[in-house]
Motif scaffolding. Structure first.
Motif, PDB file in Angstrom:
ATOM      1  N   MET A   1       8.800 -13.974  -5.794  1.00  0.00           N
ATOM      2  CA  MET A   1       8.965 -12.556  -6.048  1.00  0.00           C
ATOM      3  C   MET A   1      10.073 -11.976  -5.168  1.00  0.00           C
ATOM      4  SD  MET A   1       6.921 -11.743  -8.487  1.00  0.00           S
ATOM      5  CE  MET A   1       5.459 -12.396  -9.312  1.00  0.00           C
ATOM      6  N   LYS A   2      10.587 -10.838  -5.583  1.00  0.00           N
ATOM      7  CA  LYS A   2      11.693 -10.198  -4.881  1.00  0.00           C
ATOM      8  C   LYS A   2      11.247  -9.663  -3.534  1.00  0.00           C
ATOM      9  CE  LYS A   2      15.070  -6.493  -5.461  1.00  0.00           C
ATOM     10  NZ  LYS A   2      15.637  -5.472  -6.375  1.00  0.00           N
ATOM     11  N   ASP A   3      12.163  -9.732  -2.541  1.00  0.00           N
ATOM     12  CA  ASP A   3      11.907  -9.121  -1.238  1.00  0.00           C
ATOM     13  C   ASP A   3      12.298  -7.647  -1.286  1.00  0.00           C
ATOM     14  OD1 ASP A   3      10.978 -11.445  -0.035  1.00  0.00           O
ATOM     15  OD2 ASP A   3      13.008 -12.099   0.481  1.00  0.00           O
ATOM     16  N   PHE A   4      11.461  -6.804  -0.692  1.00  0.00           N
ATOM     17  CA  PHE A   4      11.712  -5.372  -0.666  1.00  0.00           C
ATOM     18  C   PHE A   4      11.802  -4.888   0.780  1.00  0.00           C
ATOM     19  CE2 PHE A   4       9.453  -6.096  -4.700  1.00  0.00           C
ATOM     20  CZ  PHE A   4      10.316  -5.465  -5.594  1.00  0.00           C
ATOM     21  N   LYS A   5      12.383  -3.704   0.976  1.00  0.00           N
ATOM     22  CA  LYS A   5      12.525  -3.124   2.311  1.00  0.00           C
ATOM     23  C   LYS A   5      11.494  -2.037   2.602  1.00  0.00           C
ATOM     24  CE  LYS A   5      17.499  -4.041   2.635  1.00  0.00           C
ATOM     25  NZ  LYS A   5      18.854  -3.435   2.810  1.00  0.00           N
ATOM     26  N   THR A   6      11.046  -1.321   1.567  1.00  0.00           N
ATOM     27  CA  THR A   6      10.155  -0.186   1.801  1.00  0.00           C
ATOM     28  C   THR A   6       8.747  -0.412   1.262  1.00  0.00           C
ATOM     29  OG1 THR A   6      10.805   0.913  -0.259  1.00  0.00           O
ATOM     30  CG2 THR A   6      12.117   1.403   1.712  1.00  0.00           C
ATOM     31  N   ILE A   7       8.531  -1.526   0.579  1.00  0.00           N
ATOM     32  CA  ILE A   7       7.196  -1.880   0.118  1.00  0.00           C
ATOM     33  C   ILE A   7       6.962  -3.367   0.387  1.00  0.00           C
ATOM     34  CG2 ILE A   7       7.294  -0.137  -1.710  1.00  0.00           C
ATOM     35  CD1 ILE A   7       7.496  -2.486  -3.724  1.00  0.00           C
ATOM     36  N   LEU A   8       5.710  -3.757   0.339  1.00  0.00           N
ATOM     37  CA  LEU A   8       5.336  -5.164   0.406  1.00  0.00           C
ATOM     38  C   LEU A   8       4.778  -5.567  -0.949  1.00  0.00           C
ATOM     39  CD1 LEU A   8       3.466  -5.166   3.853  1.00  0.00           C
ATOM     40  CD2 LEU A   8       5.870  -5.731   3.404  1.00  0.00           C
ATOM     41  N   PHE A   9       5.110  -6.777  -1.389  1.00  0.00           N
ATOM     42  CA  PHE A   9       4.654  -7.281  -2.691  1.00  0.00           C
ATOM     43  C   PHE A   9       3.987  -8.632  -2.469  1.00  0.00           C
ATOM     44  CE2 PHE A   9       5.526  -7.135  -7.404  1.00  0.00           C
ATOM     45  CZ  PHE A   9       4.834  -8.284  -7.729  1.00  0.00           C
ATOM     46  N   GLU A  10       2.711  -8.706  -2.812  1.00  0.00           N
ATOM     47  CA  GLU A  10       1.964  -9.963  -2.692  1.00  0.00           C
ATOM     48  C   GLU A  10       1.219 -10.215  -3.996  1.00  0.00           C
ATOM     49  OE1 GLU A  10      -1.474 -12.052   0.142  1.00  0.00           O
ATOM     50  OE2 GLU A  10      -0.993  -9.915   0.356  1.00  0.00           O
ATOM     51  N   ALA A  32      14.620   5.397  -2.025  1.00  0.00           N
ATOM     52  CA  ALA A  32      14.572   3.938  -1.916  1.00  0.00           C
ATOM     53  C   ALA A  32      13.176   3.413  -2.211  1.00  0.00           C
ATOM     54  CB  ALA A  32      15.025   3.496  -0.530  1.00  0.00           C
ATOM     55  N   LEU A  33      12.145   4.077  -1.655  1.00  0.00           N
ATOM     56  CA  LEU A  33      10.775   3.625  -1.908  1.00  0.00           C
ATOM     57  C   LEU A  33      10.427   3.781  -3.375  1.00  0.00           C
ATOM     58  CD1 LEU A  33       7.645   4.123   0.240  1.00  0.00           C
ATOM     59  CD2 LEU A  33       7.548   4.694  -2.182  1.00  0.00           C
ATOM     60  N   GLU A  34      10.800   4.902  -3.977  1.00  0.00           N
ATOM     61  CA  GLU A  34      10.505   5.115  -5.395  1.00  0.00           C
ATOM     62  C   GLU A  34      11.176   4.052  -6.258  1.00  0.00           C
ATOM     63  OE1 GLU A  34      10.156   9.983  -5.011  1.00  0.00           O
ATOM     64  OE2 GLU A  34      11.921   9.069  -5.938  1.00  0.00           O
ATOM     65  N   GLU A  35      12.417   3.730  -5.940  1.00  0.00           N
ATOM     66  CA  GLU A  35      13.142   2.718  -6.721  1.00  0.00           C
ATOM     67  C   GLU A  35      12.498   1.347  -6.570  1.00  0.00           C
ATOM     68  OE1 GLU A  35      17.176   2.990  -5.400  1.00  0.00           O
ATOM     69  OE2 GLU A  35      17.707   4.494  -6.921  1.00  0.00           O
ATOM     70  N   GLU A  36      12.120   0.998  -5.337  1.00  0.00           N
ATOM     71  CA  GLU A  36      11.540  -0.325  -5.126  1.00  0.00           C
ATOM     72  C   GLU A  36      10.149  -0.431  -5.742  1.00  0.00           C
ATOM     73  OE1 GLU A  36      13.866  -2.163  -1.330  1.00  0.00           O
ATOM     74  OE2 GLU A  36      11.795  -1.521  -1.007  1.00  0.00           O
ATOM     75  N   LEU A  37       9.369   0.635  -5.649  1.00  0.00           N
ATOM     76  CA  LEU A  37       8.040   0.598  -6.253  1.00  0.00           C
ATOM     77  C   LEU A  37       8.162   0.520  -7.776  1.00  0.00           C
ATOM     78  CD1 LEU A  37       5.059   0.573  -5.614  1.00  0.00           C
ATOM     79  CD2 LEU A  37       5.069   3.076  -5.622  1.00  0.00           C
ATOM     80  N   LEU A  38       9.129   1.208  -8.343  1.00  0.00           N
ATOM     81  CA  LEU A  38       9.380   1.106  -9.779  1.00  0.00           C
ATOM     82  C   LEU A  38       9.762  -0.322 -10.159  1.00  0.00           C
ATOM     83  CD1 LEU A  38       9.805   2.225 -12.626  1.00  0.00           C
ATOM     84  CD2 LEU A  38      12.101   2.949 -11.914  1.00  0.00           C
ATOM     85  N   GLN A  39      10.647  -0.939  -9.387  1.00  0.00           N
ATOM     86  CA  GLN A  39      11.040  -2.324  -9.662  1.00  0.00           C
ATOM     87  C   GLN A  39       9.831  -3.249  -9.594  1.00  0.00           C
ATOM     88  OE1 GLN A  39      14.283  -3.497  -7.067  1.00  0.00           O
ATOM     89  NE2 GLN A  39      15.369  -1.587  -7.453  1.00  0.00           N
ATOM     90  N   ALA A  40       8.952  -3.005  -8.630  1.00  0.00           N
ATOM     91  CA  ALA A  40       7.759  -3.839  -8.491  1.00  0.00           C
ATOM     92  C   ALA A  40       6.842  -3.684  -9.696  1.00  0.00           C
ATOM     93  CB  ALA A  40       7.016  -3.478  -7.208  1.00  0.00           C
ATOM     94  N   VAL A  41       6.665  -2.456 -10.173  1.00  0.00           N
ATOM     95  CA  VAL A  41       5.826  -2.222 -11.350  1.00  0.00           C
ATOM     96  C   VAL A  41       6.445  -2.892 -12.575  1.00  0.00           C
ATOM     97  CG1 VAL A  41       4.915  -0.451 -12.903  1.00  0.00           C
ATOM     98  CG2 VAL A  41       4.835  -0.097 -10.434  1.00  0.00           C
ATOM     99  N   GLN A  42       7.754  -2.859 -12.677  1.00  0.00           N
ATOM    100  CA  GLN A  42       8.434  -3.519 -13.799  1.00  0.00           C
ATOM    101  C   GLN A  42       8.241  -5.034 -13.746  1.00  0.00           C
ATOM    102  OE1 GLN A  42      12.318  -1.849 -13.099  1.00  0.00           O
ATOM    103  NE2 GLN A  42      12.015  -0.195 -14.592  1.00  0.00           N
ATOM    104  N   ILE A  43       8.258  -5.606 -12.532  1.00  0.00           N
ATOM    105  CA  ILE A  43       7.963  -7.034 -12.381  1.00  0.00           C
ATOM    106  C   ILE A  43       6.544  -7.311 -12.857  1.00  0.00           C
ATOM    107  CG2 ILE A  43       7.558  -8.867 -10.689  1.00  0.00           C
ATOM    108  CD1 ILE A  43       9.878  -7.668  -9.045  1.00  0.00           C
ATOM    109  N   CYS A  44       5.612  -6.458 -12.469  1.00  0.00           N
ATOM    110  CA  CYS A  44       4.218  -6.631 -12.874  1.00  0.00           C
ATOM    111  C   CYS A  44       4.072  -6.585 -14.390  1.00  0.00           C
ATOM    112  CB  CYS A  44       3.345  -5.555 -12.236  1.00  0.00           C
ATOM    113  SG  CYS A  44       3.188  -5.695 -10.444  1.00  0.00           S
ATOM    114  N   GLN A  45       4.889  -5.790 -15.041  1.00  0.00           N
ATOM    115  CA  GLN A  45       4.801  -5.687 -16.495  1.00  0.00           C
ATOM    116  C   GLN A  45       5.283  -6.956 -17.189  1.00  0.00           C
ATOM    117  OE1 GLN A  45       5.827  -2.021 -18.256  1.00  0.00           O
ATOM    118  NE2 GLN A  45       5.912  -2.820 -20.325  1.00  0.00           N
ATOM    119  N   ARG A  46       6.352  -7.543 -16.697  1.00  0.00           N
ATOM    120  CA  ARG A  46       6.926  -8.682 -17.423  1.00  0.00           C
ATOM    121  C   ARG A  46       6.369 -10.031 -16.990  1.00  0.00           C
ATOM    122  NH1 ARG A  46      11.665  -6.978 -14.373  1.00  0.00           N
ATOM    123  NH2 ARG A  46      12.124  -8.460 -12.699  1.00  0.00           N
TER     124      ARG A  46
END
Length: 261
Positions: A1-10, A32-46
């Motif tokens: 999974m992608k590394d983020f700066k403002t959120i953690l993804f496990e 930045a947090l909003e963008e990264e959290l959005l990217q994380a949700v998009q990863i979760c979708q696909r």
């Protein structure tokens, strides 16, 4: 999974754990947090291996809403609109994610942080957590879907009270109003939220996603239209492998082993 700066993804056991990770700023929502959290949700979708999502905050807060330091210099019409639109895309992504999302509210959830929690499909809060539509205290109107979410949870009159007064609502009060699902001791929060997320992750993911979509549409349509939408969704569910597994498990008198297909 992608590394983020403002959120953690496990990701483990089918559950994606997304942790807002700006504890020094009480996890305030920067662009930045909003963008990264959005990217994380998009990863979760696909990603098919993600079958449920758990959102929480690092440190003592869930989310303190918009980053006030970013506002201090004054936001013009364009900059303010861009910032809010970032948050809007995030809220829409969570609401539209065809997989269940649980918020584990570990501390204060105010402003956009309150709405971020409430747009999730279930909310479990620690006893010391509190909520507030704090916007009017800084001369703003609620964004991040507050005007849409609150009336659906507590009715129009109570939504007006929560928005106009911007009072702090304890976790116990939020439970009594129907804003959240459970209140638990802080030490038990993640265990409780994890157990719930795992239960949903082991469920028929496609079916849960269909029901989530129908429930979100239920406020905007009439009975006849909803019956037609249910018939369409059921025709999709009938073709799923999880439906066949459910039938076989019922016949064999055993728990179903859903694969999310």
């Amino acid at each position: 999974m992608k590394d983020f700066k403002t959120i953690l993804f496990e990701l483990k056991e089918g559950v994606a754990i997304l942790t807002l990770n700006r504890p020094q700023a009480l996890n305030a929502m920067s662009i930045a947090l909003e963008e990264e959290l959005l990217q994380a949700v998009q990863i979760c979708q696909r990603e098919d291996e993600v079958r449920a999502v758990l959102i929480t905050g690092a440190g003592r807060a869930f989310c303190a809403g918009g980053d006030l330091k970013y506002m201090e210099g004054g936001l013009g019409l364009f900059a303010g609109k861009v910032w809010v639109e970032h948050a809007n895309r995030l809220v829409e992504a969570i609401a539209g994610l065809p997989k269940p999302v649980i918020a584990a509210v570990n501390g204060p959830a105010v402003g956009g942080g309150m709405n971020l929690a409430l747009v999730c499909d279930a909310v479990i809060a620690a006893e010391e957590a509190f909520f507030s539509e704090i916007f009017t205290q800084v001369g703003l109107v609620p964004d991040t879907g507050g005007h849409w979410i609150l009336p659906r949870l507590v009715g129009l009159r109570k939504a007006m009270e929560l928005i106009f007064n911007a009072d702090k609502i304890s976790a116990a009060q939020a439970l009594g109003l129907g804003l959240i699902n459970q209140v638990v001791p802080r030490a038990e929060l993640m265990d409780r939220a994890w157990a719930w997320a795992c239960r949903w992750a082991q469920g028929p993911t496609k079916t849960l996603g269909l029901s989530k979509s129908l429930l979100n549409k239920s406020w905007e349509t009439n009975l006849s239209t909803m019956l037609a939408l249910e018939a369409l969704a059921q025709s999709i569910a009938f073709k799923s492998q999880d439906h066949q597994e459910g039938l076989a498990a019922f016949k064999d008198k055993r728990p179903p082993n859903f694969k999310g297909d």
